[in-house]
Design a protein around this motif. Sequence first.
Motif, short mmCIF file in Angstrom:
data_model
loop_
_atom_site.label_atom_id
_atom_site.label_comp_id
_atom_site.label_asym_id
_atom_site.label_seq_id
_atom_site.Cartn_x
_atom_site.Cartn_y
_atom_site.Cartn_z
N PRO A 9 0.83 -1.29 -0.16
CA PRO A 9 -0.29 0.16 0.01
C PRO A 9 0.50 1.48 -0.03
N SER A 10 2.20 1.24 0.64
CA SER A 10 3.48 2.40 0.53
C SER A 10 3.39 2.41 -1.13
N TYR A 11 3.13 1.54 -1.26
CA TYR A 11 4.54 2.45 -3.98
C TYR A 11 5.93 1.88 -3.09
N LYS A 12 6.07 0.67 -1.83
CA LYS A 12 7.78 0.69 -2.69
C LYS A 12 8.04 0.43 -3.48
N PRO A 13 9.34 0.99 -3.41
CA PRO A 13 9.92 -0.18 -4.50
C PRO A 13 10.13 -2.09 -4.47
N MET A 14 10.15 -2.69 -4.97
CA MET A 14 9.44 -3.90 -4.41
C MET A 14 10.98 -5.47 -5.60
N GLU A 70 1.30 -2.57 -15.04
CA GLU A 70 2.20 -0.61 -15.10
C GLU A 70 2.93 -0.49 -13.55
N ILE A 71 3.48 -1.04 -13.02
CA ILE A 71 4.63 -1.24 -11.86
C ILE A 71 6.53 -1.07 -12.57
N LYS A 72 6.33 -0.29 -12.39
CA LYS A 72 7.90 -0.19 -12.80
C LYS A 72 8.79 -0.90 -12.34
N ASN A 73 9.21 0.08 -10.98
CA ASN A 73 10.24 -0.12 -10.08
C ASN A 73 10.04 -1.63 -9.00
N HIS A 74 10.44 -2.38 -10.00
CA HIS A 74 11.08 -3.60 -9.10
C HIS A 74 12.42 -4.30 -9.48
N SER A 75 12.71 -5.07 -9.10
CA SER A 75 14.03 -5.59 -9.25
C SER A 75 13.68 -8.02 -8.67
N VAL A 76 14.26 -8.73 -9.43
CA VAL A 76 14.82 -9.71 -8.97
C VAL A 76 15.77 -10.43 -7.92
N TYR A 77 15.46 -10.75 -6.95
CA TYR A 77 16.83 -11.04 -6.26
C TYR A 77 17.65 -13.05 -7.09
N ASP A 78 18.67 -12.44 -7.87
CA ASP A 78 18.73 -13.37 -7.74
C ASP A 78 19.37 -14.88 -7.44
N GLY A 79 19.83 -14.42 -6.27
CA GLY A 79 19.82 -15.74 -5.82
C GLY A 79 18.79 -16.38 -5.02
N SER A 80 18.27 -15.71 -4.49
CA SER A 80 16.79 -16.28 -3.86
C SER A 80 16.94 -17.12 -2.90
N TRP A 81 15.92 -17.13 -2.46
CA TRP A 81 15.35 -18.12 -1.02
C TRP A 81 16.59 -19.71 -0.94
N THR A 82 17.60 -20.25 -2.67
CA THR A 82 18.53 -21.02 -2.20
C THR A 82 20.07 -20.20 -1.76
N GLU A 83 20.27 -19.64 -2.57
CA GLU A 83 21.23 -18.56 -2.01
C GLU A 83 21.26 -18.26 -0.88
N TRP A 84 20.01 -17.23 0.46
CA TRP A 84 19.94 -17.08 1.31
C TRP A 84 19.90 -18.52 2.20
N GLY A 85 19.39 -19.30 1.78
CA GLY A 85 18.84 -20.82 2.84
C GLY A 85 19.84 -21.32 2.81
N ILE A 86 20.88 -21.38 1.94
CA ILE A 86 22.79 -21.99 1.72
C ILE A 86 23.56 -21.49 3.03
N LEU A 87 23.76 -19.75 2.17
CA LEU A 87 24.84 -19.02 2.92
C LEU A 87 25.16 -19.04 4.48
#
Length: 284
Positions: A230-235, A256-273
């Motif tokens: 609801p705060s329209y933060k970047p995602m 039509e929401i433009k301010n976003h990115s993909v976390y490339d490593g995602s949970w596989t990276e976060w859950g292993i490191l």
Amino acid sequence: MSLQVPSPLISEAWLFQHLDNPSLLILDATIPKVGAKKSDVIKKKFQIKNALFFDLNDFSDADAPFPNTMVSPEKFQEKARKFGIQKEQCIVVYDDLGIYSSPRVWWMFQLMGFTNIAVLDGGFPAWKAQNYPIEKPREKKLSEGNFTSNYQSQKISFVDDILENLNSNESLILDARSEGRFYGTEPEPRKEVKSGRIPKSVSLPHTTILTGTKMKSKQELQTVFQSKNPSYKPMIFSCGSGITASVLALSAEIAEIKNHSVYDGSWTEWGILPNLPIEIYHEK
């Protein structure tokens, strides 16, 4: 001027209308669903007429410790040219599951600055349901391409960006995994990956933005994102290994929401490191 996609998501009728356009390139990006048993993976018997198989593994970094890691812009350009991709082409990508792995390919090309690409809404099931032309897969060789990478760094996030965001809280992290995996009530499909979620992240399973094998409407997607953000933060979109996070990226673009990115490593990276903060809830 070559054929141009009207939007990031196109219908089977639009593809059929332009099927024989010389500037059209159709890519089959099918992969098995994560966690699928080898016995459940059925050998492909048919594909959309004129399609070429786009191997996601070949366009991922084979030397990276985590699956589906993006290659460098230089390497992507090299591989795309070897594949035969021309910068003047219009690309439509699909998969056999409806909308699953095809948005990953869409996002990869977006990341490399190529925008004349769209995902087939409903994928192969929707195409086949209309009795549109299909054929048995066959080897097709293209001449050397002239694809040029124009890297869009704002479209990708890395572990350091996530750690920084834990302090700044500037962006909202949306997790495309199932609720069970998000809340830690069901195991991760990769045994070496811990259960849980990135702190401050919010659950948005990719299946909730679909109706069957097709994407929800623009208005429905806007409502979903407004309720989550609801705060329209970047995602920043995350998932298991970057596949279904790209489904969220596609849906945001449709909304039509433009301010976003993909976390490339995602949970596989976060859950292993080691030494990364993890939240886990056994109840919602």
